[in-house]
Design a protein around this motif. Structure first.
Motif, PDB file in Angstrom:
ATOM      1  N   HIS A 114      97.210 -22.611   5.210  1.00  0.00           N
ATOM      2  CA  HIS A 114      96.632 -23.894   5.614  1.00  0.00           C
ATOM      3  C   HIS A 114      97.591 -24.562   6.588  1.00  0.00           C
ATOM      4  CE1 HIS A 114      93.941 -23.174   2.243  1.00  0.00           C
ATOM      5  NE2 HIS A 114      95.027 -22.898   1.550  1.00  0.00           N
ATOM      6  N   ILE A 115      97.064 -24.970   7.742  1.00  0.00           N
ATOM      7  CA  ILE A 115      97.921 -25.570   8.774  1.00  0.00           C
ATOM      8  C   ILE A 115      97.376 -26.964   9.086  1.00  0.00           C
ATOM      9  CG2 ILE A 115      98.838 -25.311  11.117  1.00  0.00           C
ATOM     10  CD1 ILE A 115      98.511 -22.286  10.809  1.00  0.00           C
ATOM     11  N   PHE A 116      98.232 -27.951   8.906  1.00  0.00           N
ATOM     12  CA  PHE A 116      97.823 -29.355   9.026  1.00  0.00           C
ATOM     13  C   PHE A 116      98.334 -29.909  10.355  1.00  0.00           C
ATOM     14  CE2 PHE A 116      98.317 -28.078   4.654  1.00  0.00           C
ATOM     15  CZ  PHE A 116      97.123 -28.496   4.064  1.00  0.00           C
ATOM     16  N   CYS A 117      97.407 -30.346  11.211  1.00  0.00           N
ATOM     17  CA  CYS A 117      97.751 -30.742  12.587  1.00  0.00           C
ATOM     18  C   CYS A 117      97.274 -32.168  12.848  1.00  0.00           C
ATOM     19  CB  CYS A 117      97.043 -29.844  13.593  1.00  0.00           C
ATOM     20  SG  CYS A 117      97.074 -28.121  13.164  1.00  0.00           S
ATOM     21  N   ASP A 118      97.567 -32.625  14.055  1.00  0.00           N
ATOM     22  CA  ASP A 118      97.109 -33.944  14.495  1.00  0.00           C
ATOM     23  C   ASP A 118      95.583 -33.918  14.651  1.00  0.00           C
ATOM     24  OD1 ASP A 118      96.898 -36.445  15.541  1.00  0.00           O
ATOM     25  OD2 ASP A 118      97.883 -35.978  17.461  1.00  0.00           O
ATOM     26  N   SER A 165      92.330 -23.519   7.923  1.00  0.00           N
ATOM     27  CA  SER A 165      92.535 -22.791   6.667  1.00  0.00           C
ATOM     28  C   SER A 165      92.035 -21.376   6.833  1.00  0.00           C
ATOM     29  CB  SER A 165      91.746 -23.431   5.525  1.00  0.00           C
ATOM     30  OG  SER A 165      92.345 -24.618   5.130  1.00  0.00           O
ATOM     31  N   HIS A 166      92.825 -20.426   6.349  1.00  0.00           N
ATOM     32  CA  HIS A 166      92.386 -19.035   6.438  1.00  0.00           C
ATOM     33  C   HIS A 166      92.729 -18.298   5.160  1.00  0.00           C
ATOM     34  CE1 HIS A 166      92.628 -14.734   7.722  1.00  0.00           C
ATOM     35  NE2 HIS A 166      91.467 -15.091   8.204  1.00  0.00           N
ATOM     36  N   GLN A 167      91.718 -17.577   4.620  1.00  0.00           N
ATOM     37  CA  GLN A 167      91.976 -16.711   3.470  1.00  0.00           C
ATOM     38  C   GLN A 167      91.656 -15.294   3.883  1.00  0.00           C
ATOM     39  OE1 GLN A 167      89.899 -17.897  -0.046  1.00  0.00           O
ATOM     40  NE2 GLN A 167      90.666 -19.990   0.052  1.00  0.00           N
ATOM     41  N   LEU A 168      92.427 -14.327   3.387  1.00  0.00           N
ATOM     42  CA  LEU A 168      92.182 -12.929   3.754  1.00  0.00           C
ATOM     43  C   LEU A 168      90.726 -12.572   3.482  1.00  0.00           C
ATOM     44  CD1 LEU A 168      95.340 -11.055   2.393  1.00  0.00           C
ATOM     45  CD2 LEU A 168      94.816 -11.774   4.736  1.00  0.00           C
ATOM     46  N   GLY A 169      90.082 -11.987   4.478  1.00  0.00           N
ATOM     47  CA  GLY A 169      88.689 -11.557   4.296  1.00  0.00           C
ATOM     48  C   GLY A 169      87.676 -12.656   4.538  1.00  0.00           C
ATOM     49  N   GLY A 170      88.134 -13.870   4.741  1.00  0.00           N
ATOM     50  CA  GLY A 170      87.189 -14.972   4.941  1.00  0.00           C
ATOM     51  C   GLY A 170      87.276 -15.514   6.351  1.00  0.00           C
ATOM     52  N   PRO A 171      86.402 -16.463   6.700  1.00  0.00           N
ATOM     53  CA  PRO A 171      86.466 -17.032   8.044  1.00  0.00           C
ATOM     54  C   PRO A 171      87.623 -18.016   8.177  1.00  0.00           C
ATOM     55  CG  PRO A 171      84.803 -18.169   6.760  1.00  0.00           C
ATOM     56  CD  PRO A 171      85.366 -17.091   5.870  1.00  0.00           C
ATOM     57  N   LEU A 172      88.004 -18.291   9.410  1.00  0.00           N
ATOM     58  CA  LEU A 172      88.919 -19.406   9.678  1.00  0.00           C
ATOM     59  C   LEU A 172      88.100 -20.685   9.559  1.00  0.00           C
ATOM     60  CD1 LEU A 172      91.662 -20.503  10.901  1.00  0.00           C
ATOM     61  CD2 LEU A 172      90.495 -20.381  13.120  1.00  0.00           C
ATOM     62  N   GLU A 203      83.302 -22.881  11.179  1.00  0.00           N
ATOM     63  CA  GLU A 203      83.819 -21.623  10.613  1.00  0.00           C
ATOM     64  C   GLU A 203      83.844 -20.550  11.696  1.00  0.00           C
ATOM     65  OE1 GLU A 203      83.339 -21.831   5.901  1.00  0.00           O
ATOM     66  OE2 GLU A 203      81.812 -20.622   6.926  1.00  0.00           O
ATOM     67  N   VAL A 204      84.986 -19.876  11.808  1.00  0.00           N
ATOM     68  CA  VAL A 204      85.133 -18.811  12.812  1.00  0.00           C
ATOM     69  C   VAL A 204      85.304 -17.498  12.053  1.00  0.00           C
ATOM     70  CG1 VAL A 204      86.505 -17.978  14.774  1.00  0.00           C
ATOM     71  CG2 VAL A 204      86.385 -20.449  14.279  1.00  0.00           C
TER      72      VAL A 204
END
Ligand SMILES: NC(=O)c1ccc[n+]([C@@H]2O[C@H](COP(=O)([O-])OP(=O)(O)OC[C@H]3O[C@@H](n4cnc5c(N)ncnc54)[C@H](O)[C@@H]3O)[C@@H](O)[C@H]2O)c1
Length: 350
Positions: free
Chosen positions: A257-261, A266-273, A283-284
């Motif tokens: 999980h990357i928290f930005c301005d 959020s990315h989980q293995l096997g799932g979308p970004l 969702e990517v």
């Protein structure tokens, strides 16, 4: 140009690569070597059985088999070798591959110590050979999108949670053989963070063996770990791992999980970004098999002399190894460890 490939080590991950390489037109796997008699033949049989079951007309393997990689390298004319060995076995096999003039694909972690890895890098550079390391997460389409999004914002912090069991291979639970969880497994997410957020400056870690040694007396790797990382950019990160959760963990306790301005990724293995902004959730999807993309890129790089296709070369593998070794050292000394300092001590020149 067809790329003639040999393998050293034909265990679990080698089989995964063999399946992919059969799908890469320019790749021809001509030789397989495993120290354990019969294992490379079995790997070929297993791969071919699965392939034929799916499509009786599909391409199958018909490699020469060896138990001694020096004999394989002497007899076969190989353009590239996949080194798929347990962490403790690195060193001599890579030196022999380089001496034979073959390009090197090596599974992560590249070694258990920076001295061995640095020696191999120097030899690769001297022979001007290509190298790639098995950090396949870099080849996800979703990571391409994450990189684009991160380039346009300021990152505050990252949180990584990786919880599971201890892999079944016998060498894993022995520190001197696997290097432990940070070096062996958390390395994927450390590399993912480096790919997305740049270089790690310091690592402060706490770790313990809490559960597994109670039932397995020879289990001497840490089974719980927490790391705090600072990056050269000023980003800070928390990284928690364990190998005591084979029974499962909730979805909410997983992923990067990357928290930005104004944005959270959020990315989980096997799932979308997942991209969260004030406008909602985008969702990517990953959209690709990252190991297939990785292996295809390496083969194409060798065939066409295109180094730039490889997203994680040996140099990147060393930098990721240094972060995980810093974590292990910090957990043992109770002190924060500066990653560049470790690299410099081992003779790193950038
Ligand atoms: N990229 C990934 O997602 C991923 C996934 C799994 C494993 N890996 C990595 O791949 C590496 C291998 O893992 P694995 O699960 O395939 O291990 P494994 O134990 O299943 O296979 C290793 C094989 O190497 C052979 N071997 C050992 N020394 C040898 C030598 N000197 N010459 C020839 N063969 C030799 C062993 O007999 C064994 O068959 C590890 O470093 C692991 O971290 C990467």
């Amino acid at each position: 140009m067809t790329v003639r490939i040999g393998f050293i080590g034909t265990g679990g991950i080698a089989v995964a690569h063999l399946h992919r390489l059969l799908q890469v037109e320019k790749a021809e796997v001509v030789a397989l070597c495993d120290l354990a008699p019969g294992r490379s033949e079995q790997a070929e049989k297993d791969v071919n059985a699965v392939v034929r079951e799916r499509d009786p007309r599909a391409r199958t393997l018909a490699a020469a088999h060896y138990t001694d990689y020096t004999e394989m390298l002497r007899r076969e004319k190989l353009d590239a070798v996949f080194v798929c060995l347990p962490p403790f076995a690195h060193g001599e096999p890579e030196r022999a591959v380089i001496e034979a003039g073959a390009h090197l694909f090596v599974e992560k972690p590249v070694a258990l110590d920076l001295g061995t890895a640095m020696d191999i890098l120097r030899r690769l550079d001297e022979q001007n050979l290509l190298s790639a390391v098995g950090y396949q997460l870099r080849y996800l389409r979703s990571m391409d999108r994450a990189k684009e999004l991160l380039a346009g914002t300021t990152v505050g912090m990252a949180v990584v949670m990786r919880f599971g069991g201890t892999p079944g291979v016998p060498w894993y639970r022995i520190q001197s053989k696997s290097g432990g969880q940070l070096v062996e497994m958390a390395t994927h997410h450390v590399d993912q963070l480096r790919y997305l957020l740049g270089e790690v400056r310091t690592v402060y870690a706490a770790a313990a063996t809490r559960i597994h040694h109670l039932r397995q007396p020879d289990y001497d790797v840490f089974d719980v770990n927490c790391m705090t990382l600072t990056f050269a950019s000023g980003v800070v990160a928390n990284f928690a791992n364990n190998m005591i959760s084979s029974h499962g963990v909730p979805q909410s306790a997983r992923g990067v999980h990357i928290f930005c301005d104004g944005m959270t990724l959020s990315h989980q293995l096997g799932g979308p970004l997942q991209v969260l902004t004030k406008d909602g959730l985008e969702e990517v999807p990953d959209g690709v098999d990252p190991m297939l993309e990785q292996d295809r890129a390496f083969v194409q790089a060798v065939a066409e002399g295109r180094r730039e296709l490889i997203r994680a070369d040996y140099r990147e593998g060393i930098r990721t190894l240094a972060v995980t070794l810093a974590g292990d050292l910090s957990a043992r000394t109770g002190q924060p460890v500066e990653v560049e300092g470790l690299l410099r001590q081992a003779g790193w020149e950038g």
